[in-house]
Scaffold this motif. Structure first.
Motif, PDB file in Angstrom:
ATOM      1  N   VAL A 117       0.868  -1.179   0.000  1.00  0.00           N
ATOM      2  CA  VAL A 117       0.000   0.000   0.000  1.00  0.00           C
ATOM      3  C   VAL A 117       0.903   1.226   0.000  1.00  0.00           C
ATOM      4  N   PHE A 118       0.713   2.101  -0.987  1.00  0.00           N
ATOM      5  CA  PHE A 118       1.609   3.239  -1.193  1.00  0.00           C
ATOM      6  C   PHE A 118       0.972   4.553  -0.764  1.00  0.00           C
ATOM      7  N   ASP A 119       1.843   5.478  -0.376  1.00  0.00           N
ATOM      8  CA  ASP A 119       1.454   6.858  -0.091  1.00  0.00           C
ATOM      9  C   ASP A 119       2.482   7.764  -0.762  1.00  0.00           C
ATOM     10  N   VAL A 120       2.066   8.958  -1.129  1.00  0.00           N
ATOM     11  CA  VAL A 120       2.929   9.885  -1.864  1.00  0.00           C
ATOM     12  C   VAL A 120       3.110  11.170  -1.076  1.00  0.00           C
ATOM     13  N   PHE A 121       4.348  11.638  -1.003  1.00  0.00           N
ATOM     14  CA  PHE A 121       4.673  12.941  -0.423  1.00  0.00           C
ATOM     15  C   PHE A 121       5.355  13.747  -1.529  1.00  0.00           C
ATOM     16  N   ASN A 122       4.782  14.870  -1.896  1.00  0.00           N
ATOM     17  CA  ASN A 122       5.355  15.630  -3.003  1.00  0.00           C
ATOM     18  C   ASN A 122       5.322  17.124  -2.725  1.00  0.00           C
ATOM     19  N   THR A 123       6.418  17.792  -3.062  1.00  0.00           N
ATOM     20  CA  THR A 123       6.466  19.250  -3.035  1.00  0.00           C
ATOM     21  C   THR A 123       6.511  19.810  -4.447  1.00  0.00           C
ATOM     22  N   VAL A 124       6.600  18.936  -5.445  1.00  0.00           N
ATOM     23  CA  VAL A 124       6.444  19.345  -6.840  1.00  0.00           C
ATOM     24  C   VAL A 124       5.009  19.010  -7.243  1.00  0.00           C
ATOM     25  N   PRO A 125       4.277  19.942  -7.834  1.00  0.00           N
ATOM     26  CA  PRO A 125       2.878  19.676  -8.178  1.00  0.00           C
ATOM     27  C   PRO A 125       2.752  18.551  -9.205  1.00  0.00           C
ATOM     28  N   LEU A 126       1.832  17.640  -8.951  1.00  0.00           N
ATOM     29  CA  LEU A 126       1.548  16.536  -9.854  1.00  0.00           C
ATOM     30  C   LEU A 126       0.040  16.440 -10.056  1.00  0.00           C
ATOM     31  N   PRO A 127      -0.399  16.098 -11.262  1.00  0.00           N
ATOM     32  CA  PRO A 127      -1.840  15.997 -11.520  1.00  0.00           C
ATOM     33  C   PRO A 127      -2.475  14.865 -10.720  1.00  0.00           C
ATOM     34  N   GLU A 128      -3.748  15.044 -10.395  1.00  0.00           N
ATOM     35  CA  GLU A 128      -4.469  14.080  -9.572  1.00  0.00           C
ATOM     36  C   GLU A 128      -4.454  12.660 -10.141  1.00  0.00           C
ATOM     37  N   PRO A 129      -4.695  12.475 -11.446  1.00  0.00           N
ATOM     38  CA  PRO A 129      -4.665  11.097 -11.973  1.00  0.00           C
ATOM     39  C   PRO A 129      -3.307  10.427 -11.791  1.00  0.00           C
ATOM     40  N   LEU A 130      -2.231  11.192 -11.909  1.00  0.00           N
ATOM     41  CA  LEU A 130      -0.898  10.618 -11.725  1.00  0.00           C
ATOM     42  C   LEU A 130      -0.688  10.207 -10.272  1.00  0.00           C
ATOM     43  N   LEU A 131      -1.111  11.041  -9.323  1.00  0.00           N
ATOM     44  CA  LEU A 131      -0.979  10.694  -7.913  1.00  0.00           C
ATOM     45  C   LEU A 131      -1.743   9.419  -7.598  1.00  0.00           C
ATOM     46  N   THR A 132      -2.894   9.263  -8.217  1.00  0.00           N
ATOM     47  CA  THR A 132      -3.669   8.040  -8.015  1.00  0.00           C
ATOM     48  C   THR A 132      -2.905   6.827  -8.514  1.00  0.00           C
ATOM     49  N   GLU A 133      -2.270   6.935  -9.671  1.00  0.00           N
ATOM     50  CA  GLU A 133      -1.498   5.826 -10.223  1.00  0.00           C
ATOM     51  C   GLU A 133      -0.280   5.497  -9.364  1.00  0.00           C
ATOM     52  N   LEU A 134       0.351   6.523  -8.810  1.00  0.00           N
ATOM     53  CA  LEU A 134       1.545   6.297  -7.998  1.00  0.00           C
ATOM     54  C   LEU A 134       1.220   5.593  -6.684  1.00  0.00           C
ATOM     55  N   THR A 135      -0.022   5.696  -6.231  1.00  0.00           N
ATOM     56  CA  THR A 135      -0.414   5.026  -4.994  1.00  0.00           C
ATOM     57  C   THR A 135      -1.046   3.665  -5.259  1.00  0.00           C
ATOM     58  N   ARG A 136      -1.145   3.283  -6.513  1.00  0.00           N
ATOM     59  CA  ARG A 136      -1.775   2.007  -6.866  1.00  0.00           C
ATOM     60  C   ARG A 136      -0.686   0.963  -7.105  1.00  0.00           C
ATOM     61  N   SER A 137      -0.665  -0.059  -6.263  1.00  0.00           N
ATOM     62  CA  SER A 137       0.384  -1.068  -6.334  1.00  0.00           C
ATOM     63  C   SER A 137       0.428  -1.766  -7.686  1.00  0.00           C
ATOM     64  N   GLY A 138      -0.734  -1.906  -8.322  1.00  0.00           N
ATOM     65  CA  GLY A 138      -0.788  -2.614  -9.592  1.00  0.00           C
ATOM     66  C   GLY A 138      -0.553  -1.753 -10.809  1.00  0.00           C
ATOM     67  N   SER A 139      -0.200  -0.474 -10.627  1.00  0.00           N
ATOM     68  CA  SER A 139       0.032   0.394 -11.777  1.00  0.00           C
ATOM     69  C   SER A 139       1.252  -0.079 -12.558  1.00  0.00           C
ATOM     70  N   ALA A 140       1.257   0.185 -13.841  1.00  0.00           N
ATOM     71  CA  ALA A 140       2.345  -0.283 -14.701  1.00  0.00           C
ATOM     72  C   ALA A 140       3.694   0.242 -14.230  1.00  0.00           C
ATOM     73  N   LEU A 141       3.753   1.512 -13.846  1.00  0.00           N
ATOM     74  CA  LEU A 141       5.022   2.097 -13.430  1.00  0.00           C
ATOM     75  C   LEU A 141       5.529   1.464 -12.139  1.00  0.00           C
ATOM     76  N   MET A 142       4.671   1.358 -11.130  1.00  0.00           N
ATOM     77  CA  MET A 142       5.112   0.815  -9.847  1.00  0.00           C
ATOM     78  C   MET A 142       5.504  -0.657  -9.975  1.00  0.00           C
ATOM     79  N   GLN A 143       4.776  -1.409 -10.788  1.00  0.00           N
ATOM     80  CA  GLN A 143       5.135  -2.809 -11.006  1.00  0.00           C
ATOM     81  C   GLN A 143       6.506  -2.917 -11.676  1.00  0.00           C
TER      82      GLN A 143
END
Length: 286
Positions: free
Chosen positions: A67-93
């Protein structure tokens, strides 16, 4: 005439590194809450692991996955943040696979490496994050079963070999601290903060104060915030003082961390100013 032994220089650099590592490890013992974890990373990890994006993942038995959580001080779009917290996303896998292939050593890589030109990777590149530093932990005797996985990145700058070494030394402390934070947050709040409506938080933070918090997250001072919002610097200062009282925060960094924990900040950057790149906080000589 210079009587200093040249060997004193590398020894002083090693002492500086050792002192920074010890401070980071010792201060981690006091971290219990998510906002404290953010402040700890900004205060004690930044000199050793400069970053504007941190993705922290720990295996949860109930969810049976990382289970992932994101801490960012650089602005990122909402859909990208959702993908970064999803364990099954292509990038995280793909990042986890790259770490496993490196036999459990820290990896510095491009998010587009290994055929990774996926939409989430391209969105990171568009935000200025092209290179990431990653490391994890596996279960004893089961190297393919990941217990913790952590990704660090900053805009326009790949990690250095020294930062890879720092991450290898710090990872046990980072993971133990993040696990403790997860346990405390779970005990204190049965529902994840992301599921709690903003309006239900009993903070009394107004919409104007949320705007100011968003600017504080971007590192703006009172004068810059006032120019962006069309108000005086003194008015901004008064708003900041109210924010600190409402969030029971001792400084601006802690207020921003609390606001992030309470889901009070929009993930999109406030309009009006370009986003500034974070300064390099690396200790000299490390």
């Amino acid at each position: 005439m210079n009587n200093h032994d040249p060997s004193d220089i590398p020894m002083s650099q090693e002492s500086l590194k050792a002192e920074a590592l010890m401070r980071a490890a010792d201060s981690a013992l006091e971290v219990r809450r998510r906002y404290q974890f953010f402040v700890w990373m900004q205060s004690h990890l930044q000199p050793l692991l400069p970053h504007q994006l941190a993705i922290c993942g720990a295996y949860q038995r109930a969810a049976r996955e990382l289970v992932f959580d994101v801490f960012n001080t650089v602005p990122l779009p909402e859909p990208l943040l959702t993908e970064l917290t999803r364990s099954g996303s292509a990038l995280m896998q793909r990042l986890q696979l790259m770490w496993l292939q490196a036999r459990g050593r820290p990896v510095c890589t491009s998010v587009e490496a290994e055929g990774g030109a996926t939409p989430d990777a391209l969105a990171l590149v568009e935000a200025g994050v092209g290179d990431v530093l990653l490391h994890g932990l596996s279960r004893p005797q089961r190297p393919s079963e990941i217990e913790g996985f952590y990704v660090f990145a900053r805009v326009g700058a790949p990690a250095t070999p020294a930062q890879c070494r720092h991450l290898e030394l710090l990872l046990p402390h980072i993971h133990a601290t993040w696990q403790r934070v997860q346990n405390v947050e779970h005990d204190l709040s049965p529902l994840p903060s992301a599921m709690t409506p903003r309006s239900s938080h009993p903070t009394g933070i107004t919409e104007r104060e949320r705007q100011i918090l968003s600017w504080l997250r971007e590192g703006k001072n009172n004068q810059q915030i006032g120019e962006g919002l069309g108000i005086s610097a003194l008015t901004v200062k008064n708003h900041v003082q109210k924010i600190l009282r409402k969030l029971n925060a001792s400084n601006r960094a802690q207020a921003v961390a609390c606001a992030m924990t309470l889901n009070l900040l929009a993930h999109r950057p406030p309009q009006g100013f370009p986003v500034l790149e974070a300064a390099d906080h690396s200790p000299k000589g490390l």
